[in-house]
Motif scaffolding. Structure first.
Motif, short mmCIF file in Angstrom:
data_model
loop_
_atom_site.label_atom_id
_atom_site.label_comp_id
_atom_site.label_asym_id
_atom_site.label_seq_id
_atom_site.Cartn_x
_atom_site.Cartn_y
_atom_site.Cartn_z
N ARG A 86 -0.06 6.65 -12.34
CA ARG A 86 -0.54 7.80 -11.57
C ARG A 86 0.46 8.25 -10.53
O ARG A 86 0.26 9.26 -9.86
CB ARG A 86 -1.87 7.50 -10.91
CG ARG A 86 -1.80 6.36 -9.94
CD ARG A 86 -3.11 6.18 -9.23
NE ARG A 86 -4.12 5.54 -10.06
CZ ARG A 86 -5.40 5.92 -10.06
NH1 ARG A 86 -5.79 6.90 -9.30
NH2 ARG A 86 -6.27 5.29 -10.81
N LEU A 87 1.55 7.53 -10.37
CA LEU A 87 2.55 7.92 -9.38
C LEU A 87 3.73 8.64 -10.01
O LEU A 87 4.69 8.95 -9.33
CB LEU A 87 3.05 6.70 -8.62
CG LEU A 87 2.05 6.13 -7.62
CD1 LEU A 87 2.52 4.79 -7.12
CD2 LEU A 87 1.86 7.08 -6.48
N SER A 94 7.57 6.58 -2.42
CA SER A 94 6.24 5.97 -2.49
C SER A 94 6.14 5.04 -3.69
O SER A 94 5.38 4.07 -3.64
CB SER A 94 5.13 7.03 -2.52
OG SER A 94 5.52 8.15 -3.20
N MET A 97 7.49 1.79 -2.57
CA MET A 97 6.57 1.12 -1.66
C MET A 97 5.38 0.55 -2.41
O MET A 97 4.82 -0.46 -2.01
CB MET A 97 6.12 2.09 -0.60
CG MET A 97 7.29 2.42 0.27
SD MET A 97 6.76 2.90 1.84
CE MET A 97 8.29 3.31 2.57
N VAL A 98 4.97 1.22 -3.50
CA VAL A 98 3.88 0.65 -4.30
C VAL A 98 4.31 -0.69 -4.88
O VAL A 98 3.54 -1.66 -4.88
CB VAL A 98 3.45 1.62 -5.41
CG1 VAL A 98 2.63 0.90 -6.45
CG2 VAL A 98 2.62 2.71 -4.82
N GLY A 101 3.94 -3.18 -2.22
CA GLY A 101 2.53 -3.56 -2.09
C GLY A 101 2.10 -4.49 -3.20
O GLY A 101 1.40 -5.47 -2.98
N ILE A 105 0.35 -8.13 -3.25
CA ILE A 105 -0.90 -8.44 -3.96
C ILE A 105 -0.71 -9.64 -4.87
O ILE A 105 -1.51 -10.59 -4.87
CB ILE A 105 -1.36 -7.23 -4.79
CG1 ILE A 105 -1.77 -6.09 -3.86
CG2 ILE A 105 -2.52 -7.60 -5.68
CD1 ILE A 105 -2.17 -4.85 -4.59
N ILE B 281 3.16 3.04 6.88
CA ILE B 281 2.49 3.78 5.80
C ILE B 281 1.04 4.04 6.15
O ILE B 281 0.54 5.15 6.01
CB ILE B 281 2.58 2.99 4.49
CG1 ILE B 281 4.01 2.90 4.01
CG2 ILE B 281 1.73 3.65 3.42
CD1 ILE B 281 4.19 1.95 2.87
N ILE B 335 -1.60 -1.31 1.43
CA ILE B 335 -0.44 -0.45 1.16
C ILE B 335 -0.68 0.36 -0.10
O ILE B 335 -0.53 1.60 -0.12
CB ILE B 335 0.85 -1.29 0.98
CG1 ILE B 335 1.20 -2.02 2.27
CG2 ILE B 335 2.00 -0.41 0.56
CD1 ILE B 335 2.45 -2.83 2.16
N VAL B 336 -1.06 -0.33 -1.18
CA VAL B 336 -1.19 0.36 -2.47
C VAL B 336 -2.30 1.40 -2.43
O VAL B 336 -2.12 2.55 -2.87
CB VAL B 336 -1.43 -0.66 -3.59
CG1 VAL B 336 -1.81 0.02 -4.87
CG2 VAL B 336 -0.19 -1.48 -3.81
N LEU B 339 -1.24 4.39 -0.42
CA LEU B 339 -0.26 5.22 -1.12
C LEU B 339 -0.91 5.99 -2.25
O LEU B 339 -0.53 7.12 -2.55
CB LEU B 339 0.86 4.34 -1.68
CG LEU B 339 1.91 3.95 -0.68
CD1 LEU B 339 2.82 2.91 -1.26
CD2 LEU B 339 2.71 5.16 -0.27
N MET B 340 -1.93 5.38 -2.88
CA MET B 340 -2.53 6.06 -4.03
C MET B 340 -3.53 7.11 -3.59
O MET B 340 -3.63 8.16 -4.20
CB MET B 340 -3.17 5.04 -4.96
CG MET B 340 -2.11 4.42 -5.81
SD MET B 340 -2.42 3.08 -6.90
CE MET B 340 -4.02 2.97 -7.30
#
Lengths: 297, 364
Positions: A86-87, A94, A97-98, A101, A105, B281, B335-336, B339-340
């Motif tokens: 979806r990015l 971004s 950065m995902v 993240g 996780i 962010i 974060i995720v 961002l989403m």
């Protein structure tokens, strides 16, 4: 002199692991221009799956190695599907950065399992007496590691050279618009790139785990350690990843063998790759084999 | 502009000067003044334990650091995965000096504002050095350069005897007008110092963004070729953005060292760099309110997470290791998800409220 050769052999062993780890990283970058910072976590995950299947489920280690490749293949594919699909089209910042993240996780998920805090090692399935060739000894685990790496890298290069899917992946990395117009599904190629990266990462993880034991910190560190390798080889070059991986392994082993303990320096093997990285970025940013893009700065 | 400077129901700018004002309406100015007065007055009215004061000071230090990160990542669009290392540079400039000349040297205890500034300048110098590849490269490579700087920094601190191999280097108590700052007033004293620094830095950043040097950053982020055509030097601008980020980080580091009365390796790891990124962010990249809201939100999240893992840890088997797992899991998810679903951060909610109120009760 045999000390030199001994260092060289272990350098090549470490280097080939680097090469395999960097391969997955380059695959993702090459096809979708995403810098996958969570690569080390996938490497660790692959190794842990092998251990869990072998020891807790009781499957023979060769089968569980293959099963781990398949599982990570689909895991990485679903990571791409859930988080990164979806990015597509978002700014690159971004997307990176995902993956940061994602790294966090996956860290959390692995800390939830016993692997986060405990050290394990694979059951012995190879002879423990090392091979000796003219004063240079190499253990069976190292030898098997190098052989598996060579097989995997060979399979990958065949795949990109001859298989239709591999050729379509190369096409997408070359020109997305043109490959779309000849009927290649670009999102599917992105997914496949992640899946293959997961597969090679699992292979690398299993080999590292077999040589050094299963310690999460050690395995995870390989995700960061691929950065100097891919910068040296050129971010988007598969052959560069292989060559630079071996060079980096040699540099590290020689630094550990000859520099440490002298001039008050210790642990240089940990820092030297990053110093090289900064120097390369300053003077030859596209590395040894990377594409010379026309930079716009 | 319309005569009513209290409740402007729309934009009535007729000159660029008006648009660049810090406070658009008197109401904004009033709010800001009240906020400042509140921040300065509350410790005198509400007695607070040292433990809570420590948390609040930590938030404010993070605010100063995130100003820097927001400048480089939000305004100039360059990812920095090594911000904690720049904070560490500031901290170790101070701690290293203290180690070299003695922790109670007059320079450390009396000239502390000077030391804080010097740490900022050291941070700026390192920032500019790490940003040097920006003269030739785009952000992808820069992210890797900052990451490798983080690794080199960690190694230097851990292996050099000069830095006590990552162990705590103590720093002496500072002096104020009426003698040394004692144990009881320590956190309160530093609350005020950090608050003044944070407000000064915030105003500094706000004013910087009104000048050509600040707009230059945004122009290079949005389109560096266009910026080049308009006579800016994109490479130099990026180096300068890194230097600015290093400056704020250095100041934050020095404050951190003074407040904890020493610097240790464990506060400046890759993990902390990621926390700073998460703060920027979540707060909102490229917004000034975001630099304030992000650290607050993340710190609250962290405290809640601690409570939650304590509560859940009692229910689950001990080898589940929940406490270590919750933090990275929570940060990563935050974060995720941001961002989403809300890439513009909490500051965007604030902006939505303001736009709503601006036209209230005359909505579209």
């Amino acid at each position: 002199m045999s000390y030199f050769f001994q260092l060289m052999v272990s350098g090549i062993v470490v280097g080939s692991i680097y090469a395999l780890s960097a391969l997955g990283f380059v695959l993702i970058y090459k096809s979708s221009r995403v810098l996958n910072i969570a690569h080390g976590q996938i490497i660790a995950g692959g190794a842990f799956i092998v251990f869990a299947l072998t020891v807790w489920v009781g499957i023979p280690i060769v089968l569980s190695f293959l099963a781990s490749l398949v599982i990570t293949f689909f895991l990485a594919m679903s990571v791409e599907r859930i988080f990164l699909r979806r990015l597509i089209g978002e700014p690159i910042i971004s997307v990176i950065m995902v993956t940061i993240g994602l790294m966090s996780i996956l860290d959390g998920v692995i800390y939830l399992t016993p692997f986060g805090s405990m050290n394990y090692s694979f059951p012995e399935f190879l002879p423990t007496t090392p091979l000796s060739l003219g004063g240079v000894s190499i253990s069976w685990t190292q030898l098997v590691g190098v052989v598996i790496t060579a097989i995997l890298i060979g399979a990958f290069s065949w795949f990109f050279k001859s298989a239709t899917l591999g050729i379509s992946m190369r096409a997408v990395s070359d020109d997305q618009l043109a490959s779309m117009s000849v009927g290649i599904s670009v999102p599917r190629v992105f997914g496949l790139a992640w899946a293959l990266a997961g597969l090679s990462a699992a292979g690398a993880g299993a080999i590292i785990g077999n040589i050094t034991g299963l310690n999460y910190e050690t395995l995870r560190a390989f995700g960061i350690a691929v950065f100097p390798v891919v910068i040296l080889g050129g971010l988007d070059s598969i052959i560069g990843a292989v060559v630079a991986g071996i060079i980096m392994g040699l540099i590290q082993q020689f630094a550990a063998g000859y520099v440490d303990g002298n001039w008050g320096l210790n642990g240089t093997a940990d820092v030297l790759p990053y110093v090289i990285l900064l120097v390369i970025l300053l003077f030859k940013p596209h590395g040894l084999f990377g594409t010379h893009e026309i930079e716009r700065v | 502009m319309s005569a009513n400077r209290w409740f402007a129901t729309g934009n009535f700018y007729t000159t660029y000067r008006e648009e660049q004002r810090i406070f658009v309406t008197h109401l904004d100015r009033l709010f800001f003044s009240l906020l400042l007065i509140g921040l300065f007055a509350w410790p005198l009215l509400v007695p607070t334990s040292n433990r809570n004061m420590l948390v609040i000071n930590n938030i404010l230090i993070a605010v100063v650091a995130v100003y820097g990160l927001n400048l480089v990542t939000g305004f100039a669009g360059l990812i920095s995965i090594g911000h904690a290392a720049f904070v560490g540079i500031g901290a170790y400039t101070l701690a290293g000096t203290a180690g070299a000349i003695g922790e109670s040297h007059v320079l450390i205890t009396h000239a502390w504002p000077l030391m804080i500034l010097a740490s900022g300048c050291m941070g700026a110098a390192f920032g500019a050095f790490v940003g040097l590849p920006a003269m030739r490269l785009k952000h992808l490579y820069l992210a890797i350069a900052t990451l490798s700087f983080q690794m080199i920094f960690s190694w230097t601190i851990n292996f050099m005897t000069f830095f006590n191999q990552g162990q705590m280097i103590p720093v002496g108590r500072v002096f104020w007008i009426n003698g040394p700052v004692g144990r009881n007033e320590h956190y309160l004293f530093w609350y005020y110092v950090i608050l003044v620094t944070a407000v000064a830095c915030g105003l500094g950043v706000r004013n910087l963004l009104r000048t050509r040097y600040g707009r230059c950053l945004v122009a290079v982020r949005d389109n560096d070729r266009a910026a080049d055509a308009m006579g800016m030097h994109p490479g130099l601008t990026k180096v300068y953005a890194f230097a600015l980020a290093g400056f704020f980080a250095g100041i934050a580091g020095a404050l951190h060292t003074y407040m904890f009365r020493g610097a240790g390796f464990e506060s400046f790891t890759l993990h902390h760099s990621i926390i700073y990124l998460a703060m920027a962010i979540v707060g909102g990249l490229g917004t000034l309110p975001g630099s304030l809201l992000g650290p607050v939100a993340i710190q609250i999240l962290e405290l809640q997470m601690e409570h939650l893992s304590e509560w859940a840890g009692a229910l689950l088997p001990a080898n589940m290791n929940l406490a270590t797992a919750m933090r990275p899991l929570g940060f990563g998810l935050v974060i995720v998800l941001f961002l989403m679903f809300e890439p513009r951060g909490i500051a965007n909610w604030w902006r939505i409220c303001r736009t709503y109120l601006k036209l209230w009760p005359f909505r579209y």
